[in-house]
Design a protein around this motif. Structure first.
Motif, PDB file in Angstrom:
ATOM      1  N   LEU A  80     -42.564  23.788  12.867  1.00  0.00           N
ATOM      2  CA  LEU A  80     -42.430  22.338  12.999  1.00  0.00           C
ATOM      3  C   LEU A  80     -43.540  21.694  12.195  1.00  0.00           C
ATOM      4  O   LEU A  80     -44.725  21.906  12.466  1.00  0.00           O
ATOM      5  CB  LEU A  80     -42.520  21.923  14.471  1.00  0.00           C
ATOM      6  CG  LEU A  80     -42.600  20.413  14.755  1.00  0.00           C
ATOM      7  CD1 LEU A  80     -41.419  19.669  14.163  1.00  0.00           C
ATOM      8  CD2 LEU A  80     -42.705  20.158  16.263  1.00  0.00           C
ATOM      9  N   THR A  81     -43.141  20.937  11.180  1.00  0.00           N
ATOM     10  CA  THR A  81     -44.090  20.278  10.281  1.00  0.00           C
ATOM     11  C   THR A  81     -43.924  18.774  10.395  1.00  0.00           C
ATOM     12  O   THR A  81     -42.800  18.266  10.439  1.00  0.00           O
ATOM     13  CB  THR A  81     -43.836  20.697   8.820  1.00  0.00           C
ATOM     14  OG1 THR A  81     -43.907  22.117   8.717  1.00  0.00           O
ATOM     15  CG2 THR A  81     -44.857  20.067   7.885  1.00  0.00           C
ATOM     16  N   VAL A  82     -45.040  18.077  10.453  1.00  0.00           N
ATOM     17  CA  VAL A  82     -45.009  16.615  10.468  1.00  0.00           C
ATOM     18  C   VAL A  82     -45.283  16.105   9.068  1.00  0.00           C
ATOM     19  O   VAL A  82     -46.219  16.556   8.393  1.00  0.00           O
ATOM     20  CB  VAL A  82     -46.043  16.049  11.458  1.00  0.00           C
ATOM     21  CG1 VAL A  82     -46.051  14.520  11.417  1.00  0.00           C
ATOM     22  CG2 VAL A  82     -45.735  16.523  12.877  1.00  0.00           C
ATOM     23  N   ARG A  83     -44.461  15.186   8.622  1.00  0.00           N
ATOM     24  CA  ARG A  83     -44.557  14.615   7.277  1.00  0.00           C
ATOM     25  C   ARG A  83     -44.680  13.102   7.403  1.00  0.00           C
ATOM     26  O   ARG A  83     -43.930  12.471   8.148  1.00  0.00           O
ATOM     27  CB  ARG A  83     -43.291  14.971   6.498  1.00  0.00           C
ATOM     28  CG  ARG A  83     -43.268  14.515   5.049  1.00  0.00           C
ATOM     29  CD  ARG A  83     -43.722  15.628   4.146  1.00  0.00           C
ATOM     30  NE  ARG A  83     -43.140  15.488   2.815  1.00  0.00           N
ATOM     31  CZ  ARG A  83     -43.690  14.793   1.817  1.00  0.00           C
ATOM     32  NH1 ARG A  83     -44.820  14.136   2.012  1.00  0.00           N
ATOM     33  NH2 ARG A  83     -43.109  14.756   0.628  1.00  0.00           N
ATOM     34  N   ALA A  84     -45.625  12.501   6.676  1.00  0.00           N
ATOM     35  CA  ALA A  84     -45.837  11.053   6.712  1.00  0.00           C
ATOM     36  C   ALA A  84     -45.823  10.523   5.281  1.00  0.00           C
ATOM     37  O   ALA A  84     -46.861  10.208   4.701  1.00  0.00           O
ATOM     38  CB  ALA A  84     -47.148  10.714   7.415  1.00  0.00           C
ATOM     39  N   HIS A  85     -44.643  10.437   4.707  1.00  0.00           N
ATOM     40  CA  HIS A  85     -44.486  10.008   3.320  1.00  0.00           C
ATOM     41  C   HIS A  85     -44.657   8.491   3.222  1.00  0.00           C
ATOM     42  O   HIS A  85     -44.193   7.740   4.087  1.00  0.00           O
ATOM     43  CB  HIS A  85     -43.105  10.409   2.814  1.00  0.00           C
ATOM     44  CG  HIS A  85     -42.964  10.372   1.326  1.00  0.00           C
ATOM     45  ND1 HIS A  85     -42.871   9.195   0.609  1.00  0.00           N
ATOM     46  CD2 HIS A  85     -42.890  11.374   0.406  1.00  0.00           C
ATOM     47  CE1 HIS A  85     -42.753   9.468  -0.676  1.00  0.00           C
ATOM     48  NE2 HIS A  85     -42.770  10.786  -0.821  1.00  0.00           N
ATOM     49  N   ALA A  86     -45.300   8.033   2.157  1.00  0.00           N
ATOM     50  CA  ALA A  86     -45.536   6.602   1.978  1.00  0.00           C
ATOM     51  C   ALA A  86     -44.240   5.797   1.967  1.00  0.00           C
ATOM     52  O   ALA A  86     -44.196   4.646   2.415  1.00  0.00           O
ATOM     53  CB  ALA A  86     -46.317   6.359   0.686  1.00  0.00           C
ATOM     54  N   VAL A 139     -42.498  10.969  10.043  1.00  0.00           N
ATOM     55  CA  VAL A 139     -43.021   9.842  10.808  1.00  0.00           C
ATOM     56  C   VAL A 139     -43.628   8.835   9.833  1.00  0.00           C
ATOM     57  O   VAL A 139     -43.682   9.072   8.619  1.00  0.00           O
ATOM     58  CB  VAL A 139     -44.068  10.303  11.838  1.00  0.00           C
ATOM     59  CG1 VAL A 139     -43.447  11.250  12.856  1.00  0.00           C
ATOM     60  CG2 VAL A 139     -45.276  10.961  11.156  1.00  0.00           C
ATOM     61  N   LYS A 140     -44.094   7.719  10.381  1.00  0.00           N
ATOM     62  CA  LYS A 140     -44.685   6.678   9.539  1.00  0.00           C
ATOM     63  C   LYS A 140     -46.146   7.020   9.232  1.00  0.00           C
ATOM     64  O   LYS A 140     -46.862   7.555  10.086  1.00  0.00           O
ATOM     65  CB  LYS A 140     -44.610   5.324  10.240  1.00  0.00           C
ATOM     66  CG  LYS A 140     -43.197   4.877  10.587  1.00  0.00           C
ATOM     67  CD  LYS A 140     -42.328   4.736   9.353  1.00  0.00           C
ATOM     68  CE  LYS A 140     -40.981   4.096   9.660  1.00  0.00           C
ATOM     69  NZ  LYS A 140     -40.146   4.902  10.577  1.00  0.00           N
ATOM     70  N   PRO A 141     -46.618   6.692   8.029  1.00  0.00           N
ATOM     71  CA  PRO A 141     -48.016   6.979   7.690  1.00  0.00           C
ATOM     72  C   PRO A 141     -49.000   6.005   8.334  1.00  0.00           C
ATOM     73  O   PRO A 141     -50.196   6.269   8.358  1.00  0.00           O
ATOM     74  CB  PRO A 141     -48.041   6.849   6.162  1.00  0.00           C
ATOM     75  CG  PRO A 141     -46.915   5.914   5.846  1.00  0.00           C
ATOM     76  CD  PRO A 141     -45.857   6.202   6.865  1.00  0.00           C
ATOM     77  N   TYR A 142     -48.500   4.881   8.842  1.00  0.00           N
ATOM     78  CA  TYR A 142     -49.350   3.937   9.563  1.00  0.00           C
ATOM     79  C   TYR A 142     -48.481   3.145  10.540  1.00  0.00           C
ATOM     80  O   TYR A 142     -47.250   3.171  10.447  1.00  0.00           O
ATOM     81  CB  TYR A 142     -50.120   3.015   8.615  1.00  0.00           C
ATOM     82  CG  TYR A 142     -49.302   2.285   7.563  1.00  0.00           C
ATOM     83  CD1 TYR A 142     -48.554   1.155   7.886  1.00  0.00           C
ATOM     84  CD2 TYR A 142     -49.306   2.708   6.236  1.00  0.00           C
ATOM     85  CE1 TYR A 142     -47.821   0.473   6.923  1.00  0.00           C
ATOM     86  CE2 TYR A 142     -48.577   2.038   5.261  1.00  0.00           C
ATOM     87  CZ  TYR A 142     -47.839   0.920   5.616  1.00  0.00           C
ATOM     88  OH  TYR A 142     -47.124   0.240   4.659  1.00  0.00           O
ATOM     89  N   PRO A 143     -49.092   2.443  11.508  1.00  0.00           N
ATOM     90  CA  PRO A 143     -48.313   1.725  12.517  1.00  0.00           C
ATOM     91  C   PRO A 143     -47.332   0.741  11.870  1.00  0.00           C
ATOM     92  O   PRO A 143     -47.665   0.050  10.901  1.00  0.00           O
ATOM     93  CB  PRO A 143     -49.383   0.980  13.323  1.00  0.00           C
ATOM     94  CG  PRO A 143     -50.614   1.812  13.154  1.00  0.00           C
ATOM     95  CD  PRO A 143     -50.545   2.340  11.750  1.00  0.00           C
ATOM     96  N   TYR A 144     -46.144   0.659  12.450  1.00  0.00           N
ATOM     97  CA  TYR A 144     -45.042  -0.034  11.780  1.00  0.00           C
ATOM     98  C   TYR A 144     -44.017  -0.426  12.833  1.00  0.00           C
ATOM     99  O   TYR A 144     -43.739   0.352  13.759  1.00  0.00           O
ATOM    100  CB  TYR A 144     -44.451   0.935  10.767  1.00  0.00           C
ATOM    101  CG  TYR A 144     -43.542   0.387   9.697  1.00  0.00           C
ATOM    102  CD1 TYR A 144     -43.975  -0.562   8.783  1.00  0.00           C
ATOM    103  CD2 TYR A 144     -42.253   0.877   9.565  1.00  0.00           C
ATOM    104  CE1 TYR A 144     -43.148  -1.020   7.764  1.00  0.00           C
ATOM    105  CE2 TYR A 144     -41.413   0.430   8.546  1.00  0.00           C
ATOM    106  CZ  TYR A 144     -41.865  -0.523   7.650  1.00  0.00           C
ATOM    107  OH  TYR A 144     -41.036  -0.950   6.655  1.00  0.00           O
ATOM    108  N   TYR A 145     -43.460  -1.601  12.713  1.00  0.00           N
ATOM    109  CA  TYR A 145     -42.384  -2.056  13.613  1.00  0.00           C
ATOM    110  C   TYR A 145     -42.717  -1.817  15.091  1.00  0.00           C
ATOM    111  O   TYR A 145     -41.880  -1.368  15.864  1.00  0.00           O
ATOM    112  CB  TYR A 145     -41.074  -1.376  13.248  1.00  0.00           C
ATOM    113  CG  TYR A 145     -40.346  -2.039  12.084  1.00  0.00           C
ATOM    114  CD1 TYR A 145     -39.113  -2.641  12.266  1.00  0.00           C
ATOM    115  CD2 TYR A 145     -40.901  -2.054  10.807  1.00  0.00           C
ATOM    116  CE1 TYR A 145     -38.436  -3.240  11.212  1.00  0.00           C
ATOM    117  CE2 TYR A 145     -40.239  -2.651   9.744  1.00  0.00           C
ATOM    118  CZ  TYR A 145     -39.009  -3.245   9.949  1.00  0.00           C
ATOM    119  OH  TYR A 145     -38.361  -3.844   8.904  1.00  0.00           O
TER     120      TYR A 145
END
Length: 388
Positions: A280-286, A235-241
């Protein structure tokens, strides 16, 4: 990655084009919508007004000196674009940078009361609180009576169509050819399903709300039936689009499922358990918010994708980044622009931008003849593409 000479980078400086409409019409409307969605103070209002003027009539300016990621954006190409019109730099870069500047304007990263407040959250939550969303979840009860194979096909179509997921839940499966199938311009679903081989799935999410829930339901199915052993949800690391999913949006979606009834609640509880035990792992890569194609991904992300049995890229923006935001011939094989990708990869995407590859010549000819170029951006057509 070397680029063919017949694949120009997409810009936004052609009046009337899709990229031009995003910058000239969609972005100003979004600024006004965000301005009205929260009781922002004078400081935020001034910053939003300044961004509106800059984005429509001005030039691209660097982030403030105190921005923690200013240096990162400069590495991503900033100095080459600062001082230029938003319309004259690559569309992918200008669109991404607009959202970063919007967060700056509302104080998302700045110490103070608005820090960490998602400016798009009201729009995201509103999507979940609708009769349509309830109907989509209720359809899961009927789906539960079908074969495991039919369920998987239906859930795959649900994930593909997002907030039109009822097409997948209600129509796909044992009934054979459906109206949703007829709108697919490419369909590698058999190949994709063969790549669910009991190992690791990386699913790079697109939107939140009613589009994220079908992704989660597909993940639940694959885990439950041992089609995959583990899923990494990017997912996104911060709000986007506007609607792109963040970790907070995943939690909202899971709570929505666990508060539902019937099969939807059962899926929600299984997914909650899968997160707590690590399946199930959530990843928020820059890099998920980088204005660059995946061909330029950092080494750690490359290793992660290389170790997966398959990586599924969801949605239009991820497709643009996977293929490269360029105007390639539509008949370019999907395997050509994705040759750099370090493992098996697939795309589930409704068409909402100009980028497209992997069509056969007949399909392209028929689409152009009947719809000119509207099929590329209208969201009425979709694709499932994969390579092993």
């Amino acid at each position: 990655m070397s680029e063919p000479v017949d694949a120009p980078v997409i810009l936004s400086n052609v009046p009337g084009s899709f990229p031009w409409s995003v910058l000239a019409e969609r972005h100003p409307a979004l600024i006004r919508k965000v301005r009205d969605a929260f009781p922002y103070g004078p400081e935020q209002h001034r910053a939003l007004d300044a961004l509106l003027k800059s984005a429509t009539d001005g030039v691209i300016e660097p982030l403030g000196a105190r921005a923690a990621d200013r240096e990162q954006w400069e590495k991503w190409g900033g100095p080459a674009y600062f001082g230029r019109s938003w319309f004259d730099v690559p569309f992918l870069w200008s669109e991404s940078y607009f959202y970063r500047q919007l967060l700056e304007a509302v104080g998302y990263f700045t110490p103070g009361p608005w820090r960490g407040i998602d400016p798009f959250r009201p729009f995201k939550l509103a999507e979940l609180d609708t009769p349509e969303a309830d109907e989509e979840l209720a359809a899961l009860d009927e789906l539960a009576h079908r074969t495991v194979e039919d369920q998987e096909e239906a859930l795959l179509h649900g994930s593909l169509w997002g907030n039109r997921a009822d097409l997948g839940f209600r129509l796909a499966g044992a009934e054979g050819q459906t109206s949703a199938d007829s709108q697919l311009v490419a369909n590698d679903s058999d190949l994709l399903r063969s790549l669910f081989a009991g190992g690791t799935l990386c699913l790079v999410a697109d939107n939140s709300g009613r589009e994220l829930i079908p992704d989660l339901l597909l993940i639940d199915h694959l885990l439950r039936h041992r089609r995959v052993e583990r899923t990494v949800l990017h997912v996104k690391p911060y709000p986007y689009y506007v609607s792109d999913a963040t970790t907070a949006d995943v939690v909202d979606a899971l709570r929505h499922l666990t508060n539902a009834k019937g099969a939807a609640r059962e899926s929600g509880r299984r997914l909650w358990s899968a997160m707590t035990d690590g399946r199930l792992t959530v990843r928020a890569h820059a890099f998920s918010c980088a204005p660059l194609p995946y061909a330029d991904m950092p080494d750690d992300l490359r290793r992660e994708f290389a170790e997966a049995d398959v990586t599924v890229m969801k949605g239009d923006l991820n497709y643009r980044r996977l293929i490269g935001d360029r105007l390639r011939p539509a008949t370019t094989p999907f395997a050509v622009p994705t040759a750099y990708f370090p493992g098996p990869v697939a795309a589930l995407r409704t068409l909402k931008s100009d980028v497209i590859v992997g069509l056969d010549a007949r399909t392209e000819t028929e689409l152009v003849a009947t719809e000119e170029q509207r099929w590329r951006t209208s969201g009425t057509h979709a694709l499932i593409q994969a390579r092993s």
